[in-house]
Design a protein around this motif. Structure first.
Motif, PDB file in Angstrom:
ATOM      1  N   PRO A 150       0.884  -1.209  -0.080  1.00 57.04           N
ATOM      2  CA  PRO A 150       0.099   0.192  -0.023  1.00 57.04           C
ATOM      3  C   PRO A 150       0.775   1.360  -0.130  1.00 57.04           C
ATOM      4  CG  PRO A 150      -0.477  -1.465   1.852  1.00 57.04           C
ATOM      5  CD  PRO A 150       0.702  -1.796   1.171  1.00 57.04           C
ATOM      6  N   SER A 151       0.285   2.506   0.095  1.00 58.71           N
ATOM      7  CA  SER A 151       0.730   3.628   0.173  1.00 58.71           C
ATOM      8  C   SER A 151       0.959   4.487  -1.031  1.00 58.71           C
ATOM      9  CB  SER A 151       2.214   3.930   0.782  1.00 58.71           C
ATOM     10  OG  SER A 151       2.389   5.120   1.108  1.00 58.71           O
ATOM     11  N   GLN A 181       0.511   0.286   7.798  1.00 55.66           N
ATOM     12  CA  GLN A 181       1.888   0.862   8.649  1.00 55.66           C
ATOM     13  C   GLN A 181       1.515   0.776  10.183  1.00 55.66           C
ATOM     14  OE1 GLN A 181       4.663   2.055   6.538  1.00 55.66           O
ATOM     15  NE2 GLN A 181       5.504   0.711   8.562  1.00 55.66           N
ATOM     16  N   GLY A 222       6.980   3.442  -0.057  1.00 53.86           N
ATOM     17  CA  GLY A 222       8.475   3.705  -0.008  1.00 53.86           C
ATOM     18  C   GLY A 222       9.359   2.873  -0.848  1.00 53.86           C
ATOM     19  N   GLU A 250      12.221   1.885  -0.179  1.00 54.39           N
ATOM     20  CA  GLU A 250      12.946   0.697   0.696  1.00 54.39           C
ATOM     21  C   GLU A 250      11.824  -0.418   0.805  1.00 54.39           C
ATOM     22  OE1 GLU A 250      12.241   3.700   1.728  1.00 54.39           O
ATOM     23  OE2 GLU A 250      14.262   4.543   2.429  1.00 54.39           O
ATOM     24  N   SER A 251      10.265  -0.317   0.997  1.00 58.45           N
ATOM     25  CA  SER A 251       9.367  -1.497   0.896  1.00 58.45           C
ATOM     26  C   SER A 251       9.667  -2.244  -0.459  1.00 58.45           C
ATOM     27  CB  SER A 251       8.023  -0.966   1.374  1.00 58.45           C
ATOM     28  OG  SER A 251       7.582  -0.050   0.193  1.00 58.45           O
ATOM     29  N   ILE A 254       9.367  -9.744  12.834  1.00 56.90           N
ATOM     30  CA  ILE A 254       9.895  -8.391  13.222  1.00 56.90           C
ATOM     31  C   ILE A 254      10.937  -8.455  14.462  1.00 56.90           C
ATOM     32  CG2 ILE A 254       9.018  -6.070  13.981  1.00 56.90           C
ATOM     33  CD1 ILE A 254       6.444  -6.711  12.225  1.00 56.90           C
ATOM     34  N   ASN A 277      12.674  -4.134  -0.286  1.00 58.43           N
ATOM     35  CA  ASN A 277      12.502  -5.434   0.519  1.00 58.43           C
ATOM     36  C   ASN A 277      11.809  -6.555  -0.139  1.00 58.43           C
ATOM     37  OD1 ASN A 277      13.861  -3.728   2.076  1.00 58.43           O
ATOM     38  ND2 ASN A 277      12.415  -3.873   3.863  1.00 58.43           N
ATOM     39  N   TYR A 318       7.827 -13.318   5.685  1.00 56.58           N
ATOM     40  CA  TYR A 318       7.959 -11.919   5.644  1.00 56.58           C
ATOM     41  C   TYR A 318       6.859 -11.664   4.772  1.00 56.58           C
ATOM     42  CZ  TYR A 318       9.346  -7.165   4.063  1.00 56.58           C
ATOM     43  OH  TYR A 318       9.532  -5.760   3.741  1.00 56.58           O
ATOM     44  N   LYS A 358       8.544  -2.218  12.887  1.00 54.87           N
ATOM     45  CA  LYS A 358       7.767  -2.565  11.697  1.00 54.87           C
ATOM     46  C   LYS A 358       7.981  -1.510  10.353  1.00 54.87           C
ATOM     47  CE  LYS A 358       3.106  -3.063   9.976  1.00 54.87           C
ATOM     48  NZ  LYS A 358       1.692  -3.129  10.363  1.00 54.87           N
ATOM     49  N   ALA A 359       8.278  -0.290  10.983  1.00 56.66           N
ATOM     50  CA  ALA A 359       8.615   0.776   9.958  1.00 56.66           C
ATOM     51  C   ALA A 359       9.751   0.470   9.027  1.00 56.66           C
ATOM     52  CB  ALA A 359       8.397   2.223  10.578  1.00 56.66           C
ATOM     53  N   GLN A 360      10.915  -0.095   9.783  1.00 62.48           N
ATOM     54  CA  GLN A 360      12.105  -0.405   9.164  1.00 62.48           C
ATOM     55  C   GLN A 360      11.968  -1.384   8.364  1.00 62.48           C
ATOM     56  OE1 GLN A 360      14.563  -0.267  12.735  1.00 62.48           O
ATOM     57  NE2 GLN A 360      16.035   0.819  11.356  1.00 62.48           N
ATOM     58  N   LEU A 361      11.104  -2.586   8.701  1.00 62.34           N
ATOM     59  CA  LEU A 361      10.926  -3.928   7.738  1.00 62.34           C
ATOM     60  C   LEU A 361       9.957  -3.773   6.767  1.00 62.34           C
ATOM     61  CD1 LEU A 361      11.721  -6.896  10.258  1.00 62.34           C
ATOM     62  CD2 LEU A 361      13.347  -5.908   8.774  1.00 62.34           C
ATOM     63  N   TYR A 362       8.659  -3.219   7.053  1.00 59.67           N
ATOM     64  CA  TYR A 362       7.673  -2.775   6.128  1.00 59.67           C
ATOM     65  C   TYR A 362       7.704  -1.326   5.901  1.00 59.67           C
ATOM     66  CZ  TYR A 362       6.688  -7.861   7.096  1.00 59.67           C
ATOM     67  OH  TYR A 362       6.637  -9.296   7.042  1.00 59.67           O
ATOM     68  N   PRO A 363       8.651  -0.797   5.453  1.00 59.20           N
ATOM     69  CA  PRO A 363       8.319   0.818   5.242  1.00 59.20           C
ATOM     70  C   PRO A 363       7.359   1.157   3.844  1.00 59.20           C
ATOM     71  CG  PRO A 363      10.433   0.052   4.330  1.00 59.20           C
ATOM     72  CD  PRO A 363       9.734  -1.438   4.600  1.00 59.20           C
ATOM     73  N   MET A 364       6.355   0.585   4.133  1.00 60.13           N
ATOM     74  CA  MET A 364       5.301   1.017   3.118  1.00 60.13           C
ATOM     75  C   MET A 364       5.104   2.462   2.757  1.00 60.13           C
ATOM     76  SD  MET A 364       3.010  -2.192   4.303  1.00 60.13           S
ATOM     77  CE  MET A 364       3.057  -1.990   5.814  1.00 60.13           C
ATOM     78  N   ALA A 365       4.810   3.144   4.067  1.00 60.30           N
ATOM     79  CA  ALA A 365       4.627   4.440   4.049  1.00 60.30           C
ATOM     80  C   ALA A 365       5.745   5.453   4.898  1.00 60.30           C
ATOM     81  CB  ALA A 365       3.340   5.023   4.661  1.00 60.30           C
ATOM     82  N   MET A 366       7.102   4.800   4.688  1.00 55.40           N
ATOM     83  CA  MET A 366       7.870   5.194   5.567  1.00 55.40           C
ATOM     84  C   MET A 366       9.432   5.526   4.673  1.00 55.40           C
ATOM     85  SD  MET A 366       7.302   5.636   8.726  1.00 55.40           S
ATOM     86  CE  MET A 366       5.652   5.414   9.402  1.00 55.40           C
ATOM     87  N   ARG A 367       9.178   6.226   3.371  1.00 56.83           N
ATOM     88  CA  ARG A 367      10.195   6.501   2.800  1.00 56.83           C
ATOM     89  C   ARG A 367      11.397   7.158   3.534  1.00 56.83           C
ATOM     90  NH1 ARG A 367      10.351   8.300  -2.585  1.00 56.83           N
ATOM     91  NH2 ARG A 367      11.670  10.288  -2.750  1.00 56.83           N
TER      92      ARG A 367
END
Ligand SMILES: Cc1cc2nc3c(=O)[nH]c(=O)nc-3n(C[C@H](O)[C@H](O)[C@H](O)COP(=O)(O)OP(=O)(O)OC[C@H]3O[C@@H](n4cnc5c(N)ncnc54)[C@H](O)[C@@H]3O)c2cc1C
Ligand code: SF4
Ligand code: SF4
Ligand code: SF4
Lengths: 257, 287
Positions: A127-128, A227, A132, A134-135, A238, A138, A160, B111-120
C-alpha cells in the motif's frame, strides 16, 4: 547471475510515482537488476510491447473499465506472471483514481477506475502513495529469496511476505476509516502515532492519543492502516529485525559500512 | 522472550547532576541522547516534550540539549512519538534520528524499518531507539481522573508522578505526597495496552526503566549491536555511573517477574478476545 528472477512493471492508470519510487533505490536499483532480477517489461524503461511471461509483475495503477487495452492487459498479467504485486495505493485500493468521474479530455467516457484486485487475484499488496522505495526493495529481495533461495531463506521470505499476502486477501478497499473499524473499534489502538506519520496527504492528526481522520482529505491509499503496528505484527519476522536489516543491506551491497 | 534479546544488563545513573535533578529515574534516556547529540551519533531525538495542558506531552524533535532536558521525566499518558518519525527526516532534515518510546512504539519503529510502506527514507535513519519499560499507559482524561479525582491534586500542581511498589504517587509543588493503590488505577488504563506482549522494550537498541534498581538508579538492557556501540562509548567517556545488576536489590528477578506477569495476563486476554462474542471473536493483531 544465473538464477535471476524476471520482473515486469505493468502500468495501468497511475502517475508513475510508484515506478519513480522503485528508481529511488538509486544504486540499489542497479544492484537489483545486476544481481537479482531482469526487467523484462516496463513501458517507461524497456522497449517491450507485449506482456511476457515473468516471475513477478509489479502492477502500478488502477484499471479503467472503459479502456479495453487495460482490461486485457491486466488479465494477461495474471495469466503470465507467477506473482502479481499490487504496487501502491491505486493498484491495491483505487486510491485517488476512485474519485474520477469521467469528463476528462480527450476520453470523457473514461470514468470507472477499479483496483486490480476487482478483476484478478492479487498475491501481494504494497500500500501507500507512493510505497516507500525501501519497501519495494525489500519485497524484491524477499521475492528473489522465495523463488531462488535456500530452504531457510525461502522460509524467511514466506514469513516476511505473509502479511502483505493477507492484505491482498483482505480486500480492495482501504481508507483512514479502517483505523476506526479494525484498530480502534477492536480495542487495539495504543496511540503510537504511526498512522499520522504514514499519511501522504496529512489527513490524520493525533487528538488525545487517537487518530482523527479528515475524511474529505483521505485519498484511500491504505498506508495508515497497513503501517499501524496493530493492523499486523509478525513476531517471527519483526523480532529478527536486526539480522534481517543486515541481510537486506548485505544483499544490496551495503554490508559492513 | 520475556526479557527479549540482550547483550548486557546493568544498573546505572547519569553522571550529570543537572540531568538527574528532574529525570524520572537514573536519567538514562536524557543522558544517552545528550551524549549521542554531542558526538554526532544523532542529529536530534523525538521525545515527549511539554504540551499545552499540564502533564499532556507533545512529541517534539529535540535538536538541543535544552530541549532534551525540557522533556525529562515520565508522563503516564500517551505521547504519539512515532507521529514525527517522517517529519524528523523531512522537515527537520535529520539524517540520524533518535527516538524514545514505550515497547509498543519500539515495535512501530521496527515494523516501519522492515515494512516501510509509508516510511520513505526512514529505515536507515534510525540511529538510536531507546525504549522505556511499560506496564500500562493511560489516556489523558484517565490520568486526570486518577490525579484529580482519586489523588485530589490539581494537574497543574503536580510536580512528579511515579508508579512503584504497588502505588501511584503524585508529588506536589508544595512538598505533599498523595498515593493511591495501583489497583484503583486499573480501570483507567488504555484498552490497547491489554493486548501488549512486551514489558521491557525488547526491540529497542537500549531499554531502561526503574524496576530492578534502587531509587534514583535505572536498569539498562543493551540489546543491539548499534546499542552496544553507543552505550560502551558513553560508558568509556564517563557519562554514567554503573553497578553490577547482580549486586543491586531487588534486581533482575523482579524485572523477570513483572514482565512474565504482564505477558501472561495479556496473552490470556488476547486469547479471550478470540471468543469475545457469541461464536465471534475480536481481531488478533499478531497472526
Ligand atoms: C506509560 C509509562 C509506563 C511506564 N511503566 C514503567 C514500569 O512499569 N516499570 C519501569 O521500570 N518503568 C516504567 N516506565 C519508565 C520510567 O517511568 C522512565 O520513563 C524510565 O525509567 C526512564 O527514566 P530516565 O530517568 O532514564 O529518563 P528521563 O531522562 O527522565 O527521560 C524520560 C524520557 O522519556 C520520555 N517520555 C516521557 N513520557 C513518555 C511517554 N508517555 N511516552 C513516550 N516517551 C515518554 C521523555 O520525553 C524523556 O525523553 C514507564 C514509562 C511510561 C511513559
Ligand atoms: S498507528 Fe495504529 S496503534 Fe498507532 S495510533 Fe495509529 S491506529 Fe493507533
Ligand atoms: S488517511 Fe491518509 S494514509 Fe490513510 S488511507 Fe487515507 S490518505 Fe491514505
Ligand atoms: S502497555 Fe504496551 S501498549 Fe500500553 S503503552 Fe505500554 S508498551 Fe504501549
Amino acid at each position: 547471475m544465473a538464477n535471476k528472477i524476471t520482473v515486469g512493471h505493468v502500468h495501468m492508470s497511475g502517475c508513475t510515482g510508484c515506478l519513480v519510487s522503485l528508481a529511488d533505490n538509486y544504486e540499489g536499483l542497479f544492484k537489483i537488476f545486476d544481481d537479482y532480477a531482469d526487467l523484462v517489461y516496463c513501458l517507461t524503461l524497456a522497449d517491450v510491447r507485449h506482456i511476457p511471461e515473468m516471475d513477478v509483475a509489479l502492477v502500478e495503477g488502477s484499471v479503467c473499465l472503459q479502456d479495453e487495452t487495460s482490461v486485457r492487459e491486466i488479465k494477461e498479467t495474471r495469466e503470465r506472471a507467477k506473482i502479481v504485486v499490487a504496487l501502491g495505493g491505486c493498484a491495491a485500493y483505487g486510491n485517488i483514481t476512485r474519485f474520477c468521474r469521467g469528463g476528462q479530455w480527450n476520453q470523457p467516457q473514461h470514468e470507472s477506475y477499479v483496483p486490480i484486485g476487482d478483476l484478478i487475484d492479487v498475491d501481494i499488496v504494497i500500500p501507500s502513495c507512493p510505497p516507500g522505495a525501501e519497501s519495494i526493495r525489500n519485497v524484491c529481495v524477499m521475492a528473489y529469496l522465495l523463488l531462488q533461495g535456500t530452504d531457510e531463506q525461502k522460509e524467511l521470505a514466506a514469513a516476511y511476505l505473509k502479511p502483505l499476502m493477507d492484505l491482498a486477501k483482505r480486500g480492495t478497499e482501504a481508507c483512514g476509516c479502517d483505523l476506526m473499524y479494525d484498530v480502534i473499534n477492536q480495542g487495539l489502538c495504543m496511540g503510537c502515532g504511526t498512522c499520522a506519520a504514514s499519511c501522504p496527504v496529512r489527513a490524520i492528526t493525533m487528538e488525545y492519543g487517537r487518530p482523527a481522520i479528515d475524511r474529505d482529505m483521505c485519498i484511500k491509499c491504505g498506508a495508515c492502516y497497513a503501517q499501524c503496528p496493530r493492523s499486523f505484527f509478525n513476531f517471527d519476522v519483526i523480532n529478527q529485525f536486526e539480522g534481517i536489516m543486515e541481510a537486506i543491506d548485505g544483499a544490496m551491497g551495503k554490508g559492513g559500512e | 522472550m520475556v526479557l527479549g534479546n540482550y547483550k548486557s544488563v546493568i544498573s546505572a545513573r547519569a553522571a550529570d547532576a543537572e540531568i538527574l535533578k528532574r529525570s524520572q529515574d537514573g536519567g538514562i534516556v536524557t543522558q544517552l541522547f545528550a551524549y549521542a547529540l554531542e558526538e554526532g551519533i544523532i542529529d536530534g531525538a523525538i521525545v515527549a516534550g511539554p504540551g499545552e495542558e499540564p502533564w499532556k506531552p507533545e512529541p517534539v524533535v529535540a535538536t538541543t540539549r535544552a530541549e532534551l532536558l525540557a522533556a525529562r521525566g515520565t508522563r503516564y499518558t500517551i505521547s504519539p512519538n512515532m507521529m514525527l518519525i517522517k517529519e524528523a527526516t523531512r522537515s527537520y532534515g535529520l539524517d540520524k534520528v533518535g527516538i524514545v518510546g514505550t515497547p509498543c512504539q519500539m515495535q512501530a519503529v521496527r515494523k516501519a524499518q522492515l515494512y516501510p510502506m509509508a516510511m520513505r527514507k526512514v529505515p536507515d535513519k534510525i540511529a538510536l531507539a531507546i525504549g522505556i519499560f511499560c506496564m500500562e499507559n493511560f489516556p489523558y482524561q484517565g490520568l486526570e481522573a486518577i490525579v484529580e479525582d482519586h489523588c485530589n491534586v490539581k494537574m497543574e500542581s503536580a510536580d512528579k508522578m511515579d508508579i512503584g511498589k504497588g502505588k501511584f504517587s503524585v508529588y506536589t509543588e508544595r512538598g505533599a505526597v498523595s498515593q493511591i493503590p495501583l489497583k484503583a488505577t486499573h480501570k483507567y488504563e488504555q484498552p490497547g495496552c491489554h493486548v501488549c506482549l512486551d514489558y521491557v522494550a525488547n526491540l529497542a537498541d537500549v531499554s531502561t526503566g526503574s524496576v530492578g534498581s534502587p531509587d534514583g538508579w535505572s536498569t539498562v538492557f543493551v540489546r543491539t549491536k548499534n546499542g552496544e556501540n553507543v552505550w560502551s562509548k558513553a560508558i568509556d567517556a564517563g557519562y554514567f555511573e554503573t553497578k553490577d545488576i547482580a549486586s543491586v536489590k531487588p534486581g533482575l528477578d523482579l524485572v523477570t517477574k513483572l514482565a512474565t506477569d504482564k505477558i501472561d495476563k495479556n496473552k490470556k486476554f488476547v486469547e479471550a478476545r478470540a471468543t469475545f462474542g457469541v461464536n465471534k471473536g475480536l481481531r488478533n493483531p499478531y497472526i
